[in-house]
Design an enzyme around this catalytic site. Structure first.
Site, PDB file in Angstrom:
ATOM      1  N   LYS A  89       0.862  -1.185   0.000  1.00  0.00           N
ATOM      2  CA  LYS A  89       0.000   0.000   0.000  1.00  0.00           C
ATOM      3  C   LYS A  89       0.892   1.226   0.000  1.00  0.00           C
ATOM      4  O   LYS A  89       1.999   1.181   0.534  1.00  0.00           O
ATOM      5  CB  LYS A  89      -0.872   0.027   1.270  1.00  0.00           C
ATOM      6  CG  LYS A  89      -2.145   0.847   1.132  1.00  0.00           C
ATOM      7  CD  LYS A  89      -3.276   0.018   0.555  1.00  0.00           C
ATOM      8  CE  LYS A  89      -4.584   0.771   0.486  1.00  0.00           C
ATOM      9  NZ  LYS A  89      -5.701  -0.128   0.160  1.00  0.00           N
TER      10      LYS A  89
ATOM     11  N   GLY B  91     -20.608   5.517   5.251  1.00  0.00           N
ATOM     12  CA  GLY B  91     -19.584   5.947   4.298  1.00  0.00           C
ATOM     13  C   GLY B  91     -20.200   6.045   2.917  1.00  0.00           C
ATOM     14  O   GLY B  91     -20.588   5.030   2.332  1.00  0.00           O
TER      15      GLY B  91
ATOM     16  N   GLY C 228     -19.367   2.967  -1.170  1.00  0.00           N
ATOM     17  CA  GLY C 228     -20.594   3.033  -0.359  1.00  0.00           C
ATOM     18  C   GLY C 228     -21.789   3.555  -1.142  1.00  0.00           C
ATOM     19  O   GLY C 228     -22.902   3.024  -1.025  1.00  0.00           O
TER      20      GLY C 228
ATOM     21  N   VAL D  68     -18.867  11.291   7.043  1.00  0.00           N
ATOM     22  CA  VAL D  68     -18.310  12.378   7.869  1.00  0.00           C
ATOM     23  C   VAL D  68     -18.350  13.699   7.112  1.00  0.00           C
ATOM     24  O   VAL D  68     -18.332  14.767   7.715  1.00  0.00           O
ATOM     25  CB  VAL D  68     -16.850  12.101   8.320  1.00  0.00           C
ATOM     26  CG1 VAL D  68     -16.826  11.029   9.395  1.00  0.00           C
ATOM     27  CG2 VAL D  68     -15.975  11.701   7.145  1.00  0.00           C
TER      28      VAL D  68
ATOM     29  N   ALA E 257     -16.351   3.106   4.974  1.00  0.00           N
ATOM     30  CA  ALA E 257     -15.468   4.284   5.023  1.00  0.00           C
ATOM     31  C   ALA E 257     -14.084   3.839   5.464  1.00  0.00           C
ATOM     32  O   ALA E 257     -13.586   2.829   4.999  1.00  0.00           O
ATOM     33  CB  ALA E 257     -16.073   5.331   5.945  1.00  0.00           C
TER      34      ALA E 257
HETATM   35  N1  PHE Z   1      -7.919   0.246  -3.230  1.00  0.00           N
HETATM   36  C1  PHE Z   1      -8.027  -1.137  -3.513  1.00  0.00           C
HETATM   37  C2  PHE Z   1      -8.280  -1.953  -2.249  1.00  0.00           C
HETATM   38  O1  PHE Z   1      -8.205  -1.468  -1.138  1.00  0.00           O
HETATM   39  C3  PHE Z   1      -6.773  -1.663  -4.087  1.00  0.00           C
HETATM   40  C4  PHE Z   1      -6.616  -1.775  -5.542  1.00  0.00           C
HETATM   41  C5  PHE Z   1      -5.363  -1.859  -6.019  1.00  0.00           C
HETATM   42  C6  PHE Z   1      -7.667  -1.891  -6.423  1.00  0.00           C
HETATM   43  C7  PHE Z   1      -5.128  -2.074  -7.337  1.00  0.00           C
HETATM   44  C8  PHE Z   1      -7.451  -2.061  -7.739  1.00  0.00           C
HETATM   45  C9  PHE Z   1      -6.163  -2.151  -8.190  1.00  0.00           C
HETATM   46  O2  PHE Z   1      -8.564  -3.118  -2.350  1.00  0.00           O
END
Ligand code: PHE
Length: 345
Positions: free
Chosen positions: A75, A179, A184, A203, A236
């Site tokens: 991430k 959310g 959502g 929020v 959210a």
């Molecule tokens: N934001 C997405 C999740 O939390 C992650 C994601 C990454 C979606 C790459 C699509 C492609 O799951």
């Protein structure tokens, strides 16, 4: 937090163009390259942004493993201060800084959108690194992953409803969606179309108008979790299910896309002890990453990828058919996949 780092690698950098703090956390590459979105959000300190990246990247390992994807968990976070004035120029500078950092991982971390970022932002990142999913369709990507994420949540909702109420239809049920963002709002629309009574909260008070125009009832964010309903959909940010809030939940089924809903795994046991079914977020919220990776990596058609997303419903049904909690079962599923990958010579 544990004494020893459980993540494979974590980079924290002060962006040279933006001056903002950037974090890339790679939790695990056991199953394949780490994948996970880029979150751009206000935090009280960069340290909170780092902590969020650590938790969210671990959740992505679980999400990919439980969904049967050959990808690991990562991430990235762009940390905004409470009072950062996020001008378009600063946004672009921050994305350039992050793009440069992601490029340095040479494909072992791949990003996509998350809270605070959009497919357009992915196109900006793409100028710095090829390892970016969900570009706008006109740039050759699959666009907004919020749509398939909502599809997956719906499949999980139906499977949960079948187990709890004996029917997968949400008609006549009262559902609180906490959310009203990219996922959502779409889940809420689907529920309303199904004939459910839908109460939404956010929020951001500004979302109230949009909800009203969509014909949905509004509930104040601090009341949402405790509102009496059949189903609660956390959609959210994470950390909403604490021992205290869990004790006040008045719904029989809790299922939604917010990542890291529980402050502690024992909250799932506390909910189970009260007869409340909680579907693990990393299972219910996998639709975006499943759709994106099956289309952009496996080159499935839209229809085939949607079918894969709908498979989340089958996973949820299997988790519910066992004697323990869905969380326990889902964690076993993840552990089995990771240990099988590690035992390959
Ligand atoms: N934001 C997405 C999740 O939390 C992650 C994601 C990454 C979606 C790459 C699509 C492609 O799951």
């Amino acid at each position: 937090m544990t004494q020893t780092l459980e993540h494979e690698e974590v980079a924290v950098r002060s962006g040279r163009r933006s001056g903002l703090t950037l974090v890339v956390a790679l939790h695990s590459r056991t199953l394949g390259p780490a994948v996970g979105g880029c979150r751009m959000r206000r935090y009280d300190s960069w340290y909170d942004g780092l902590a969020d990246a650590l938790r969210l990247s671990e959740a992505m390992t679980h999400k990919c493993a439980a969904a049967g994807l050959d990808f690991g968990g990562g991430k990235s976070v762009i940390v905004l201060d409470r009072d950062t004035d996020l001008t378009p120029a600063l946004r672009e500078a921050a994305l350039a800084d992050l793009g440069e950092l992601i490029a340095s991982f040479e494909g072992s971390y791949r990003t996509g959108p998350d809270i605070g970022t959009s497919p357009a932002d992915m196109a900006t990142l793409r100028r710095w690194t090829p390892y970016v999913f969900c570009l706008p369709e006109e740039h050759g990507g699959t666009g907004d992953s919020g749509i398939p994420t909502a599809t997956g949540v719906f499949a999980a909702l139906r499977a949960g409803a079948r187990h709890v109420f004996g029917t997968g239809s949400l008609e006549g049920r009262t559902v609180v969606v906490s959310g009203y963002g990219s996922v959502g709002s779409r889940v809420a629309a689907g529920l309303a179309a199904d004939g459910a009574r839908v109460l939404v909260s956010d929020v951001e008070e500004g979302k109230r108008d949009a909800a009203r125009r969509a014909g949905l009832e509004w509930v104040e964010p601090d009341k949402a979790l405790g509102t009496s309903a059949d189903v609660l959909v956390p959609a959210a940010v994470g950390g909403v299910l604490t021992p205290e809030t869990a004790a006040g939940i008045d719904a029989r089924l809790v299922v939604g896309p917010a990542n890291n809903q529980l402050t502690d795994d024992r909250v799932a046991d506390a909910l189970a002890a009260r007869g409340i079914i909680w579907i693990p977020d990393f299972v219910a919220g996998a639709g975006g990453v499943v759709y994106t990776l099956t289309r952009e990596i496996e080159h499935l058609t839209h229809e085939e990828a949607v079918r894969r997303v709908e498979g989340i419903g089958d996973t949820v049904s299997r988790l519910l058919d066992t004697g323990t909690t869905p969380l326990h079962e889902a964690k076993n599923l993840v552990a089995d996949r990771l240990s099988a990958a590690l035992s390959v010579p």
